[in-house]
Design a protein around this motif. Sequence first.
Motif, mmCIF file in Angstrom:
data_model
loop_
_atom_site.group_PDB
_atom_site.id
_atom_site.type_symbol
_atom_site.label_atom_id
_atom_site.label_comp_id
_atom_site.label_asym_id
_atom_site.label_seq_id
_atom_site.Cartn_x
_atom_site.Cartn_y
_atom_site.Cartn_z
ATOM 1 N N TRP A 84 0.911 -1.330 0.156
ATOM 2 C CA TRP A 84 0.037 0.065 0.149
ATOM 3 C C TRP A 84 0.903 1.195 -0.047
ATOM 4 O O TRP A 84 2.100 1.247 0.533
ATOM 5 C CB TRP A 84 -0.826 -0.062 1.283
ATOM 6 N N CYS A 85 0.624 2.228 -0.832
ATOM 7 C CA CYS A 85 1.202 3.481 -0.809
ATOM 8 C C CYS A 85 1.334 3.813 0.623
ATOM 9 O O CYS A 85 0.593 4.068 1.493
ATOM 10 C CB CYS A 85 0.564 4.421 -1.375
ATOM 11 N N HIS A 86 2.655 4.530 1.170
ATOM 12 C CA HIS A 86 3.079 4.968 2.671
ATOM 13 C C HIS A 86 2.501 6.185 2.548
ATOM 14 O O HIS A 86 2.672 6.712 3.828
ATOM 15 C CB HIS A 86 4.344 4.522 2.792
ATOM 16 N N ASN B 264 -1.563 11.255 2.974
ATOM 17 C CA ASN B 264 -2.507 11.282 2.550
ATOM 18 C C ASN B 264 -2.886 11.062 1.175
ATOM 19 O O ASN B 264 -3.906 11.394 0.601
ATOM 20 C CB ASN B 264 -2.321 12.939 2.242
ATOM 21 N N CYS B 265 -2.438 9.806 0.947
ATOM 22 C CA CYS B 265 -2.830 9.208 -0.528
ATOM 23 C C CYS B 265 -3.998 8.836 -0.687
ATOM 24 O O CYS B 265 -4.840 9.116 -1.569
ATOM 25 C CB CYS B 265 -2.197 7.959 -0.504
ATOM 26 N N HIS B 266 -5.042 8.352 0.610
ATOM 27 C CA HIS B 266 -6.385 8.205 0.516
ATOM 28 C C HIS B 266 -7.437 9.216 0.497
ATOM 29 O O HIS B 266 -8.538 9.230 0.561
ATOM 30 C CB HIS B 266 -6.681 7.214 1.797
ATOM 31 N N SER C 254 -8.687 6.744 -10.021
ATOM 32 C CA SER C 254 -7.935 5.448 -9.815
ATOM 33 C C SER C 254 -8.084 4.941 -8.147
ATOM 34 O O SER C 254 -7.735 3.850 -7.697
ATOM 35 C CB SER C 254 -6.606 5.643 -9.914
ATOM 36 N N ARG C 255 -8.448 5.945 -7.070
ATOM 37 C CA ARG C 255 -8.573 5.538 -5.793
ATOM 38 C C ARG C 255 -10.082 5.345 -5.452
ATOM 39 O O ARG C 255 -10.235 4.840 -4.206
ATOM 40 C CB ARG C 255 -8.204 6.836 -5.096
ATOM 41 N N VAL C 256 -10.891 5.339 -6.307
ATOM 42 C CA VAL C 256 -12.573 5.130 -5.949
ATOM 43 C C VAL C 256 -12.725 3.794 -5.957
ATOM 44 O O VAL C 256 -12.292 2.872 -6.832
ATOM 45 C CB VAL C 256 -13.416 6.022 -7.010
ATOM 46 N N PHE D 121 5.637 4.153 -2.556
ATOM 47 C CA PHE D 121 5.051 5.382 -2.821
ATOM 48 C C PHE D 121 4.476 5.439 -4.060
ATOM 49 O O PHE D 121 5.326 5.302 -5.308
ATOM 50 C CB PHE D 121 5.927 6.515 -2.468
ATOM 51 N N CYS D 122 3.257 5.973 -4.322
ATOM 52 C CA CYS D 122 2.623 5.971 -5.735
ATOM 53 C C CYS D 122 3.199 7.228 -6.435
ATOM 54 O O CYS D 122 3.013 7.070 -7.926
ATOM 55 C CB CYS D 122 0.993 5.985 -5.589
ATOM 56 N N ASN D 123 3.429 7.997 -5.795
ATOM 57 C CA ASN D 123 4.049 9.504 -6.641
ATOM 58 C C ASN D 123 4.990 10.270 -5.746
ATOM 59 O O ASN D 123 5.223 9.938 -4.391
ATOM 60 C CB ASN D 123 3.038 10.050 -7.133
ATOM 61 N N SER E 285 4.430 13.208 -4.484
ATOM 62 C CA SER E 285 3.730 13.960 -3.555
ATOM 63 C C SER E 285 3.704 13.121 -2.408
ATOM 64 O O SER E 285 3.794 13.327 -1.232
ATOM 65 C CB SER E 285 2.361 14.233 -4.029
ATOM 66 N N CYS E 286 3.360 11.710 -2.424
ATOM 67 C CA CYS E 286 3.301 10.878 -1.278
ATOM 68 C C CYS E 286 4.446 10.555 -0.729
ATOM 69 O O CYS E 286 4.509 10.595 0.656
ATOM 70 C CB CYS E 286 2.475 9.386 -1.916
ATOM 71 N N LEU E 287 5.363 10.613 -1.239
ATOM 72 C CA LEU E 287 6.827 10.422 -0.707
ATOM 73 C C LEU E 287 7.206 11.537 0.044
ATOM 74 O O LEU E 287 7.552 11.428 1.318
ATOM 75 C CB LEU E 287 7.915 10.108 -1.748
#
Length: 121
Positions: free
Chosen positions: A6-8, A11-13, A19-21, A51-53, A55-57
């Motif tokens: 899962w992306c760490h 605030n990813c969720h 793509s997150r819905v 990390f998905c991107n 911003s999440c990193l």
Amino acid sequence: MSNYNWCHGTNCHTNHTQSRVRGSGDNKVLRTIKIKQGRYNGYQNGIWDYFCNQSCLFDYIRTHIQSIVAIAPRRKALETPIKIEKEKYESHRYRHNGTDYQRVPYQATRTTIKRVDNGNG
Ligand SMILES: [Zn+2]
């Protein structure tokens, strides 16, 4: 053994992307992105397996920076032995003489930082 993380990102969720819905009807949610391990073949030590991107990193780093630097704290400056080489060479600049530019030669100095083999590999 799971082949996904899962992306760490903290605030990813909460990001509003299709793509997150997940879910159906009135029970829809935004879910953390699921990342396939090895998707970039270990590029940058596999950091993108977590990390998905970017911003999440950075959300993760901002949240956990104190814990991260506590893993390997830098208590004093590191130094790399070097040698400075200065070399003179002919160069030129352009000077405006009122109507056009004139090529003017001058003696320039090139400064180069060289490695020094200190025997530490
Ligand atoms: Zn993410």
